[in-house]
Structure formats: C-alpha cells, structure tokens
Scaffold this motif. Structure first.
Motif, mmCIF file in Angstrom:
data_model
loop_
_atom_site.group_PDB
_atom_site.id
_atom_site.type_symbol
_atom_site.label_atom_id
_atom_site.label_comp_id
_atom_site.label_asym_id
_atom_site.label_seq_id
_atom_site.Cartn_x
_atom_site.Cartn_y
_atom_site.Cartn_z
ATOM 1 N N PRO A 176 -12.779 71.536 63.003
ATOM 2 C CA PRO A 176 -13.356 72.882 62.884
ATOM 3 C C PRO A 176 -12.354 73.850 62.259
ATOM 4 C CG PRO A 176 -13.767 71.957 65.061
ATOM 5 C CD PRO A 176 -12.793 71.044 64.380
ATOM 6 N N VAL A 177 -12.885 74.948 61.747
ATOM 7 C CA VAL A 177 -12.070 75.886 60.975
ATOM 8 C C VAL A 177 -10.886 76.421 61.781
ATOM 9 C CG1 VAL A 177 -13.505 77.891 61.591
ATOM 10 C CG2 VAL A 177 -12.156 77.911 59.469
ATOM 11 N N LEU A 191 -15.294 77.762 55.271
ATOM 12 C CA LEU A 191 -15.865 77.740 56.618
ATOM 13 C C LEU A 191 -15.791 79.112 57.285
ATOM 14 C CD1 LEU A 191 -14.444 74.314 57.847
ATOM 15 C CD2 LEU A 191 -16.838 74.848 57.377
ATOM 16 N N LYS A 192 -14.673 79.802 57.110
ATOM 17 C CA LYS A 192 -14.534 81.123 57.732
ATOM 18 C C LYS A 192 -15.533 82.104 57.101
ATOM 19 C CE LYS A 192 -12.076 84.109 60.355
ATOM 20 N NZ LYS A 192 -10.665 84.389 60.059
ATOM 21 N N ASN A 193 -15.701 82.029 55.802
ATOM 22 C CA ASN A 193 -16.667 82.898 55.130
ATOM 23 C C ASN A 193 -18.079 82.619 55.640
ATOM 24 O OD1 ASN A 193 -17.518 84.789 52.927
ATOM 25 N ND2 ASN A 193 -18.516 82.933 52.171
ATOM 26 N N TYR A 194 -18.385 81.351 55.865
ATOM 27 C CA TYR A 194 -19.702 80.967 56.390
ATOM 28 C C TYR A 194 -19.943 81.595 57.761
ATOM 29 C CZ TYR A 194 -22.967 77.863 58.856
ATOM 30 O OH TYR A 194 -23.983 77.362 59.626
ATOM 31 N N ILE A 195 -18.962 81.532 58.637
ATOM 32 C CA ILE A 195 -19.117 82.076 59.985
ATOM 33 C C ILE A 195 -19.264 83.597 59.944
ATOM 34 C CG2 ILE A 195 -17.967 82.401 62.204
ATOM 35 C CD1 ILE A 195 -16.729 79.582 61.730
ATOM 36 N N CYS A 200 -9.801 86.041 64.808
ATOM 37 C CA CYS A 200 -11.048 85.559 65.394
ATOM 38 C C CYS A 200 -12.256 86.157 64.677
ATOM 39 C CB CYS A 200 -11.083 85.920 66.872
ATOM 40 S SG CYS A 200 -12.635 85.510 67.696
ATOM 41 N N ALA A 201 -13.159 85.293 64.236
ATOM 42 C CA ALA A 201 -14.344 85.760 63.508
ATOM 43 C C ALA A 201 -15.237 86.618 64.399
ATOM 44 C CB ALA A 201 -15.126 84.571 62.975
#
Length: 478
Positions: free
Chosen positions: A112-113, A126-130, A432-433
């Motif tokens: 995971p990211v 992945l971070k952009n997706y979240i 943290c997203a």
C-alpha cells in the motif's frame, strides 16, 4: 535545507549519545521497560534525561526477534523531529510499522501507498488517487457521520448509562466508525447488507491485530506471556486470511465508484482494493478509534465549565446558521477547533514516525547538531516533539483555548499527521491523506455531543496508548 527546517548554523556538533548495550540482551531489557515497566512516554523521556539530549541512540521495541534492525537514533524535540518530514533526507520505504514489516500477503501481494517512498512513481499515482477520492466525497462527510453517531453511538450510550450506570465509549466506537467508513467509500451501502453482515468491525480488527500488536501492549496477559506470544515473532497471515478475504470481497463488490475511478487513473482494480482496505483499516478505523477516546477523555475531565462554553459556542453558531450543521458553521467554532488540535497535539493517533537516512546529513536539536549517516534507521516520537517545553507553555497540560486568537500562530508546531498541521497532504509528500477529514470528524463529534447534552462525566482506565473511556452520566441539553 527543506522548508520544514530551521537552521541556527552555530550549534555545537556532538556525537550522538546513547548506548545500544549488549547484543540482544540489552534490546530485550529495553523492550520490557518500554512495554511493561515504564510505558512509552516515560521510556522516551528517561532516555533523553539519562543522556542529556533529545537526539539519542536507542534499542527500539519490539526488537529481537521480530526484527534484527532495531538500533535506531531517536528525535525527541520539535527541532529534530521535523527532519522526519524531509523527503530528500528520509526514505520511508517499508518503515510505516517501525522496525518490522508485515508480509505482502497481508495486502494481497501489494505494498500500500503508506509503505512506498515518495521517490517511487507509484507513490504519486496512489496518493493522488486517494486524495481525489476523498475530494469527490466531501459532501458526504457531515451527513454520513451525523447519521452514524446518531444510530450507533448516542442511542446506545444513553441506554447503557440509564440501564447499567455507565457506558463503555470505546466498545461502541468500532461499529460506528466502520459503518461510517464503509458507507463513505462504498456508495453509501450499509455494511450489514453485504457479505460482512454485522461482523465487519470484527473481521477488520482480526486482520489489524497481527500488524499492530508487535508495537503495542494489550495489558491483558502476564508480561512474560504477552512478550513471548506477540513480541518475539510475527503472527502468520494464515490465521487471519479468511477475515481479510471477506473484507476484500465486500469492498470489491460494493466500492464500485472508487474502483472505477482507480481504473480511469491507470490503477488496477485489484491493487486499488488492497489500498482501499489499508486506508480503511490503518488510516481510518484504527486512527479514529485511537483519537476519539482521547478527545472525549480530555473534554470529559475538563468538567462543566468547559462543557458550558462548548455548548454555548456550538448552539449559538448553529442557530445563527439557520439550524443546520454545515461546514461553514463548524469552521466558525474556534473553541471546538482549538480543542481538537490540542488533543492531536497531546495524543497523536500515530505517535511514531520512522525512516532511513537517504544520505549523510546534520540534524539539529535546540542545543546541538549531530551527524546522521546514510542508511541509519531513525524514529521520531511525536508526543515529545509536540509537547516540547521550549515551544509550548504548560506543554503537558490540556489547554482548551491554546490555539484560539493569537494562539493560532502556534499551530505550525502541531505535528500529528506526518507533517505540520499547517501543511497539506499532496501526492509528493507522506502527510496523511485523511488529515483534514480526521480533524473535521473530531469537531463533528463535539458538535453532536453538545447539541444533545449539557455536560457529562467520565471514568478513565489507562491502556498502553488510548485510554478506555466510560461515560458515567449524561445531562441532556436544556
């Protein structure tokens, strides 16, 4: 020098103090002190006091035989801690859990990211997706959370206090938080209407347990038995495989819009599912269930005077806004906001940040500078950094209005989310997203509480990190 860091340029250079001691034996002794004899706070403070330094060598728990890489350098003040946020200096690859890492089988064969360093192109995707997924669902945050606390928290609190004389706040949280998270990410589907039935939180906790217990103390067994079972080796994934597969099945079938969004961004649905589950389990479920007890504890212990101030602020602003609980109304509640930040300052949900030095660099505390060598494993203990007496007045006290008025300028020293509160999560950083969502939910929890009640009392049972909170009395709003 990163924008995070402030260099004084004239601090004396010192050798990093501390002693790793005898191989294995000293590390095991440190583990016992950390988990059983002293506890986390006292253990870190004792190291700083012993060596008269806030940058020290430590044997980091759990140590042998869960990990062979446990000789770390700890950053224990506000100045040194922020080096943990500098992506040019610190590699975060596979360091989220500290000195050990669960196998990829815990995440469907993917990393995971949160386990990926910012230098890896997959991190940005992945971070952009979240972040994009959260942004698309921002209009659901308030109504879904309000429904969750109404249906799964307050009704049960009132009934238990009435019938039993008190209510276990912590025990009621998992159903409430899981229900909110599942509905938010799964197109508002009720988890009880899926393959999970009423067992979603239980499956999630079983899957999380082997990943978290090596760095925690359950305090439910004699220390030598707990240490033997949980701190000497990693629990095999096979013991929780069925629980994880049920979660994968439920999110694969019900998080349709999120998985469609992933495909549009070039991310495989399978990889997206496992990243969603990590986000659900570690970032949201575990984080919120650690944060809310501290929030209610601090507010509960503060007593009726603070409760009256909160009730007045909340009800007055809601009335002025036409009676609706909106983001605009919540943003005007300065006392509510300050209390949530103060809770996160004192007790961040994730208290430790780990990484490895990408290159040689100098780290500065308030008093000296130290050479960190390339490859050195480092750790920052947030509760010491955010309670730094050279930064905050009354650093160990809960001060409800600390961040009101001129106090807002001190928010740059609140470091709870793998970054400063004043910084924003982005695809190219490790913050943290869900930082802003957690803060919003903390404020919403207080708003909902004091729309319903004038005051309440609590009974606190200390645990390793999050306290167990029992609500003893509830006085309904007048």
């Amino acid at each position: 020098m990163s924008s995070f860091l402030v260099s004084s340029n004239n601090l004396p250079e010192r050798e990093i103090p501390g002693d790793y001691g005898f191989p294995i034996i000293s590390a095991i002794k440190d583990r016992y002190d950390y988990f059983y004899k002293q506890g986390e706070d006292v253990w870190f403070h004792s190291k700083a006091e012993k060596y008269k330094s806030t940058v020290v060598k430590i044997n980091m728990a759990p140590g042998p035989f869960t990990s062979n890489d446990y000789k770390l350098v700890a950053f224990l003040d506000a100045n040194s801690f922020v080096y943990m946020f500098d992506n040019s200096l610190i590699d975060k690859t596979d360091t989220l859990g500290g000195t050990f890492k669960p196998g990829k089988e815990y995440y469907g064969g993917y990393r995971p990211v949160a386990f990926v360093d910012t230098s890896d192109p997959n991190h940005t995707a992945l971070k952009n997706y979240i972040l994009t997924s959260f942004a698309k669902r921002h209009n659901l945050f308030i109504p879904l959370f309000r429904n969750s606390v109404s249906d799964h928290l307050f009704q049960n609190l009132e009934k238990q206090v009435s019938d039993q004389g008190k209510s276990d706040f912590n025990a009621l949280l998992p159903n409430m938080t899981f229900g909110f998270i599942f509905r938010l990410l799964c197109d508002q589907t009720n988890p009880s209407d899926t393959v999970l039935g009423a067992q979603g939180p239980e499956h999630l906790r079983k899957w999380l347990f082997p990943q978290l217990i090596p760095s925690l103390s359950a305090r439910k067994l004699p220390s030598f038995i707990e240490d033997l079972l949980f701190h000497n080796f990693l629990i095999p994934f096979g013991l929780v495989k069925n629980d994880y597969n049920k979660l994968v099945d439920a999110f694969s079938k019900n998080a349709g819009s999120m998985l469609d969004e992933a495909e549009k961004l070039g991310i495989k649905r399978e990889e997206a599912v496992h990243n969603i589950l990590f986000l659900v389990g570690i970032n949201m479920f575990a984080g919120l269930n650690a944060f809310f007890p501290h929030l209610i504890r601090f507010v509960g212990e503060a007593g009726p005077t603070l409760h009256a101030r909160l009730a007045n602020e909340i009800r007055t602003i809601i009335k002025e806004e036409g009676g609706a609980v909106t983001l605009s109304a919540i943003n005007k509640m300065s006392l509510v906001k300050s209390i949530v930040y103060e809770t996160l300052r004192l007790r961040p949900p994730v208290p430790l940040q780990y990484g490895k030095a990408k290159k040689d660099f100098m780290v500065e505390s308030h008093d000296a500078s130290y050479m960190i060598k390339k490859g050195q494993f480092v750790v920052g203990y947030q509760p010491m950094a955010s309670r730094d007496p050279k930064i905050f007045d009354k650093p160990d006290e809960f001060v409800p209005d600390r961040f009101m008025g001129e106090g807002e300028k001190m928010l740059k020293h609140v470091l709870w989310s793998n970054g400063r509160v004043t910084e924003n999560p982005a695809p190219d950083n490790k913050q943290c997203a869900g930082k802003d969502l957690v803060h919003l939910l903390g404020r919403l929890m207080l708003v909902e509480f004091f729309l319903r009640y004038d005051t309440f009392t609590v009974e606190i049972t200390p645990l390793f990190r999050a306290p167990n909170v029992a609500i003893k009395t509830l006085t309904k709003a007048t």
